[in-house]
Scaffold this motif. Structure first.
Motif, mmCIF file in Angstrom:
data_model
loop_
_atom_site.group_PDB
_atom_site.id
_atom_site.type_symbol
_atom_site.label_atom_id
_atom_site.label_comp_id
_atom_site.label_asym_id
_atom_site.label_seq_id
_atom_site.Cartn_x
_atom_site.Cartn_y
_atom_site.Cartn_z
ATOM 1 N N GLU A 16 0.826 -1.210 0.000
ATOM 2 C CA GLU A 16 0.000 0.000 0.000
ATOM 3 C C GLU A 16 0.862 1.262 0.000
ATOM 4 N N ARG A 17 1.931 1.242 0.763
ATOM 5 C CA ARG A 17 2.817 2.409 0.803
ATOM 6 C C ARG A 17 3.542 2.586 -0.530
ATOM 7 N N ARG A 18 3.903 1.496 -1.183
ATOM 8 C CA ARG A 18 4.515 1.586 -2.508
ATOM 9 C C ARG A 18 3.546 2.220 -3.510
ATOM 10 N N ILE A 19 2.276 1.813 -3.424
ATOM 11 C CA ILE A 19 1.256 2.362 -4.332
ATOM 12 C C ILE A 19 1.066 3.850 -4.067
ATOM 13 N N GLN A 20 1.030 4.235 -2.802
ATOM 14 C CA GLN A 20 0.893 5.651 -2.446
ATOM 15 C C GLN A 20 2.029 6.473 -3.051
ATOM 16 N N THR A 21 3.251 5.980 -2.876
ATOM 17 C CA THR A 21 4.424 6.682 -3.401
ATOM 18 C C THR A 21 4.359 6.796 -4.917
ATOM 19 N N ALA A 22 3.927 5.729 -5.581
ATOM 20 C CA ALA A 22 3.847 5.730 -7.046
ATOM 21 C C ALA A 22 2.872 6.779 -7.545
ATOM 22 N N ILE A 264 13.739 26.199 -7.213
ATOM 23 C CA ILE A 264 14.637 25.052 -7.330
ATOM 24 C C ILE A 264 14.496 24.277 -6.027
ATOM 25 N N PHE A 265 13.859 23.123 -6.101
ATOM 26 C CA PHE A 265 13.482 22.406 -4.891
ATOM 27 C C PHE A 265 13.809 20.922 -5.025
ATOM 28 N N HIS A 266 13.713 20.246 -3.913
ATOM 29 C CA HIS A 266 13.808 18.794 -3.942
ATOM 30 C C HIS A 266 13.030 18.215 -2.777
ATOM 31 N N GLY A 267 12.620 16.987 -2.963
ATOM 32 C CA GLY A 267 11.988 16.228 -1.901
ATOM 33 C C GLY A 267 12.780 14.950 -1.713
ATOM 34 N N ARG A 268 12.085 13.837 -1.775
ATOM 35 C CA ARG A 268 12.727 12.539 -1.683
ATOM 36 C C ARG A 268 12.577 11.826 -3.029
ATOM 37 N N GLY A 269 13.167 10.657 -3.134
ATOM 38 C CA GLY A 269 13.022 9.876 -4.351
ATOM 39 C C GLY A 269 12.031 8.741 -4.165
ATOM 40 N N ILE A 270 11.861 7.944 -5.195
ATOM 41 C CA ILE A 270 10.963 6.797 -5.097
ATOM 42 C C ILE A 270 11.564 5.726 -4.191
ATOM 43 N N VAL A 278 9.739 13.661 -5.361
ATOM 44 C CA VAL A 278 8.569 13.227 -4.606
ATOM 45 C C VAL A 278 8.516 14.010 -3.293
ATOM 46 N N PRO A 279 7.350 14.538 -2.909
ATOM 47 C CA PRO A 279 7.265 15.259 -1.630
ATOM 48 C C PRO A 279 7.660 14.367 -0.463
ATOM 49 N N PHE A 280 8.204 14.984 0.564
ATOM 50 C CA PHE A 280 8.482 14.236 1.783
ATOM 51 C C PHE A 280 7.171 13.737 2.377
ATOM 52 N N ARG A 281 7.240 12.603 3.029
ATOM 53 C CA ARG A 281 6.048 12.023 3.641
ATOM 54 C C ARG A 281 5.823 12.704 4.996
ATOM 55 N N LYS A 282 5.244 13.897 4.930
ATOM 56 C CA LYS A 282 4.969 14.691 6.129
ATOM 57 C C LYS A 282 3.467 14.958 6.213
#
Length: 338
Positions: A16-22, A264-270, A278-282
């Motif tokens: 489920e968490r993988r699907i959310q991230t995708a 110019i921004f960054h979050g996390r990766g897959i 990808v946005p941080f999981r916050k």
């Protein structure tokens, strides 16, 4: 596990968490690339044997050009798509109601802050991912965004299926002039300029000069609702151009003239927690404040607009102060209006 400074995600993570991230990754990719990508694809097809496709679409585009100023084209299956539940649960994004709304009235809703990508505004007010239709039954939401986003072929149609429409004056007047009531019309007040300030721990809002929505509310006698999305600024880290000053000046000017913030921004990766788009999981907690009743004044004076604007600012400030402790914000932190 860390390799060359990158913290990688464990191999075994619940599906489920993988699907959310995708789904969040695909949404982010669409947000960043789909507009210009669709335009490039449209132009490319003109020079292929499939040239008739963009030509046919061009006819449709011209015919349908103003639909974004006439409520858009929400499709219920898209609005209720299970994808949006996965999207909202990734962070998670939650919608919090503080007062009942009257479905016989329309409401102009000010969303704060903009953040880098307005994830909270999109999840809550362009989809049913956080349960809007259950929390605010008999209300119909419209997320109003920059009209320029509806100039891109194909992308514009996708946006309208979620209930997004233009934030132009014509569009807002059209929505408020319809006989049907119960509209929850959301405007991200700070706009793209505010996105330049979207960093964790920042509570600066671009709002002192934003009074057009106040005047519109007075002209229609439409109640105002302040909304603050706690955690919206925590989803990405961005590089701020404070020095040299000319870079900051250029960044602000570009944003004001194009409506697009060159952040110019960054979050996390897959597969890593350190770097990516990808946005941080916050957690993001979007608190909908209490309505502010507004008198009907067809031609409000500057003084009347200013008076209601001050009431709105006070209401927004009080909303932040009331809920900040609950969502992990330090007692000494306060909103800064710019």
């Amino acid at each position: 596990m860390k390799i060359l400074g990158l913290e990688f995600a464990p191999i075994f993570i619940p599906l489920e968490r993988r699907i959310q991230t995708a789904f969040v990754f695909l949404w982010t990719l669409c947000f960043i690339c789909l507009g210009f990508g669709s335009l490039a694809f449209f132009i490319y097809l003109l020079f292929t044997e499939y040239y008739f496709i963009p030509l046919a679409y061009l006819i449709w585009y011209i015919y349908d050009f103003n639909k974004c100023e006439q409520g858009g084209r929400r499709l219920l299956w898209q609005f209720n798509n299970p994808v949006w539940k996965y999207f909202a649960d990734y962070f998670p994004i939650k919608l919090i109601k503080t007062a009942e709304l009257d479905p016989s009235k329309n409401y102009i809703v000010g969303f704060h802050p903009h953040g880098v990508m307005c994830a909270g505004a999109f999840a809550n007010f362009a989809t049913n991912g956080t349960g809007f239709s259950q929390i605010f039954s008999n209300m119909h939401q419209y997320l109003c965004i920059l009209k320029g986003q509806f100039h891109f072929p194909f992308y514009r149609d996708l946006l309208m299926t979620t209930g997004c429409c233009s934030v132009s004056k014509n569009s807002l007047n059209w929505l408020l002039n319809q006989k049907e009531k119960g509209k929850f019309i959301t405007i991200v007040i700070g706009g793209a300029v505010e996105a330049l300030k979207a960093n964790p721990g920042s509570f600066k809002l671009k709002i002192k000069s934003r009074k057009g929505f106040i005047k519109l509310a007075l002209q229609h006698g439409t109640p105002l609702i302040p909304v603050y999305s706690f955690g919206e600024n925590d989803l990405f880290l961005q590089l701020s151009f404070e020095k040299p000053q000319w870079l900051k000046w250029l960044q602000v000017k570009f944003t004001r003239y194009t409506g697009i913030a060159p952040v110019i921004f960054h979050g996390r990766g897959i597969f890593n927690y350190t770097f990516g788009i990808v946005p941080f999981r916050k957690p993001v907690n979007t608190v909908v404040g209490k309505p502010i009743e507004v008198p009907l004044i067809e031609n409000p004076s500057e003084e009347q607009v200013e008076e209601v604007h001050k009431i709105y600012l006070n209401s927004l400030y009080e909303l932040f102060e009331e809920y900040k402790g609950k969502y992990g914000i330090d007692e000494m932190s306060h909103l800064i209006f710019e």
